[in-house]
Design an enzyme around this catalytic site. Structure first.
Site, short mmCIF file in Angstrom:
data_model
loop_
_atom_site.label_atom_id
_atom_site.label_comp_id
_atom_site.label_asym_id
_atom_site.label_seq_id
_atom_site.Cartn_x
_atom_site.Cartn_y
_atom_site.Cartn_z
N ASP A 81 19.11 19.80 67.66
CA ASP A 81 19.09 18.39 68.05
C ASP A 81 20.29 18.03 68.91
OD1 ASP A 81 20.75 18.68 65.67
OD2 ASP A 81 20.80 16.49 65.58
N GLU A 176 21.57 17.99 62.81
CA GLU A 176 23.00 18.15 62.56
C GLU A 176 23.77 16.93 63.05
OE1 GLU A 176 27.21 19.54 63.55
OE2 GLU A 176 25.70 18.53 64.77
#
Length: 411
Positions: A81, A176
């Site tokens: 991400d 994350e």
């Protein structure tokens, strides 16, 4: 040259931005677009067990090709991400080949300029190939540089069987950037003894220490009434929240006034109406004691403000986010020692650093997988000035390969 450049340029064009307000997991379905591609590519390399689980994690195994039977299983981990702070949609990566050292003006927004004197490590890249976005998005080097490097290293190891290594695990995580990257990881299925996140900055960086982190949520309940008849009755929760924020230290204990090992109190979200307001903070320090001191200070500020509003109340909630991974890594010195040897083998001097932030490795370490962070070459995180050099990514691939060898040799 490895495949790292080609992979990186493809990966950054896939929008994988996470969403801190989402309650789903992963927080955005589009993260799976890259994760699915990684599984297909790993399977294409012959990695038979590569798969995407129901939570959006990619797991894969490179079997040992060594005659030794006692080699620890090593994991390399990056996250797919990108930050919610800047859009990651429609990224146009630009390779500035053989960069000459002049400022880099990004074409789609000429106000976005990579200035040599203002960006860490940029002055050391003269003659290298610098990759940026076009000026309207982030690049996505955080952490697609790490993803591309792990993938390129896996391809190299598979196609060069003369390079001996033990069993290697690959883990790609979602979310994350919103603090949930390890929330549903299955360490038993992963089956690794030690790990390395590939999510750092300058070449040679080896990070074994992070902030410890808590979140604080203050819920303020004021006294609401009709504003035309409010005299002596109204206690506006919005104003109470404003007083709390205004009472925070102006010249210390904030991200913009601290550096090195200094921690901070940082408001990140305010939402509410006259009757009720929620204020969210992140608290950071390198020690648990420092965290407690800052939380106590914030509680004292709240109590002092509430003394001026006798009929209002507030709830003060602390939630642990992650802890300084150095507590764990100091018990496993070989994890750092082998990383230093690998970097030296690649002609680098390891640069031990502390992270003013956290990584998936912070939580993984406390979950039972000691996991420091090694460089990926990414810079100017979470901004439209984000950049990485091709040469730094190639060096990261070299270090991952060397680190795989060192663990086999040291067994």
């Amino acid at each position: 040259m490895t495949s790292v450049l080609d992979r990186f340029l493809r990966y950054v064009q896939i929008d994988t931005q996470s969403d801190p307000q989402s309650e789903s997991f992963p927080s955005t379905a589009k993260q799976r677009d890259l994760s699915n591609l990684l599984v297909v590519e790993l399977q294409g390399l012959g990695v038979e067990d590569a798969h995407l689980d129901e939570h959006g994690y990619v797991y894969a195994t490179l079997p040992s090709n060594s005659n030794k039977t006692d080699i620890p299983v090593i994991c390399f981990c990056s996250h797919v991400d990108t930050s919610p702070d800047v859009t990651g949609a429609d990224v146009v990566p630009i390779v500035h080949k053989n960069w000459n050292g002049s400022d880099i003006i990004l074409p789609d927004d000429p106000t976005q300029i990579l200035k040599v004197g203002e960006l860490n490590d940029l002055a050391n890249q003269i003659g290298n190939d610098i990759i940026t976005a076009s000026g309207t998005t982030l690049l996505g080097a955080d952490n697609k540089a790490g993803v591309a490097e792990i993938m390129a290293a896996a391809e190299y190891l598979i196609t060069h069987p003369e390079v001996k290594h033990g069993t290697i695990k690959i883990l790609f995580t979602p979310d994350e950037e919103v603090g949930r990257g390890t929330e549903k990881v299955d360490l038993i299925k992963l089956g690794a003894d030690y790990g390395y996140t590939v999510d750092g900055e300058s070449v040679g960086t080896l990070e074994d220490e992070t902030f410890s982190a808590d979140g604080v949520k203050i819920t303020i309940h004021g006294v609401s009434t009709h504003p035309g008849y409010a005299i002596g009755k109204l206690e506006n929760a919005l104003k109470i929240a404003g007083d709390v924020l205004a009472a925070l230290p102006k010249d210390s204990l904030s991200p913009e006034t601290t550096e090195s090992k200094q921690g901070f109190i940082h408001p990140v979200h305010v939402e509410g109406i006259q009757e009720k307001v929620v204020v969210e903070f992140i608290i950071r320090d390198f020690t648990d004691e420092g965290l407690k001191e800052k939380e106590d200070l914030l509680q004292d500020i709240l109590n002092t403000v509430l003394n001026q509003y006798p009929y209002s109340t507030a709830k003060f909630e602390v939630k642990e986010q992650y802890r300084n991974m150095k507590k764990v890594l100091d018990k496993h010195p070989q994890v750092i020692a082998n990383a230093v040897k690998a970097m030296e083998r690649c002609g680098l001097a390891a640069l031990p650093r502390s992270i003013r932030g956290g990584t998936d490795g912070s939580r993984l370490s406390f979950m039972g997988l000691p996991c420091p962070n090694i460089f990926a070459g990414e810079h100017a995180f979470h901004s439209r000035l984000e950049w990485v050099s091709v040469q730094d990514m190639e060096k990261a691939v070299e270090v991952i390969v060397a680190l795989s060898q060192v663990w086999e040799e040291e067994a």
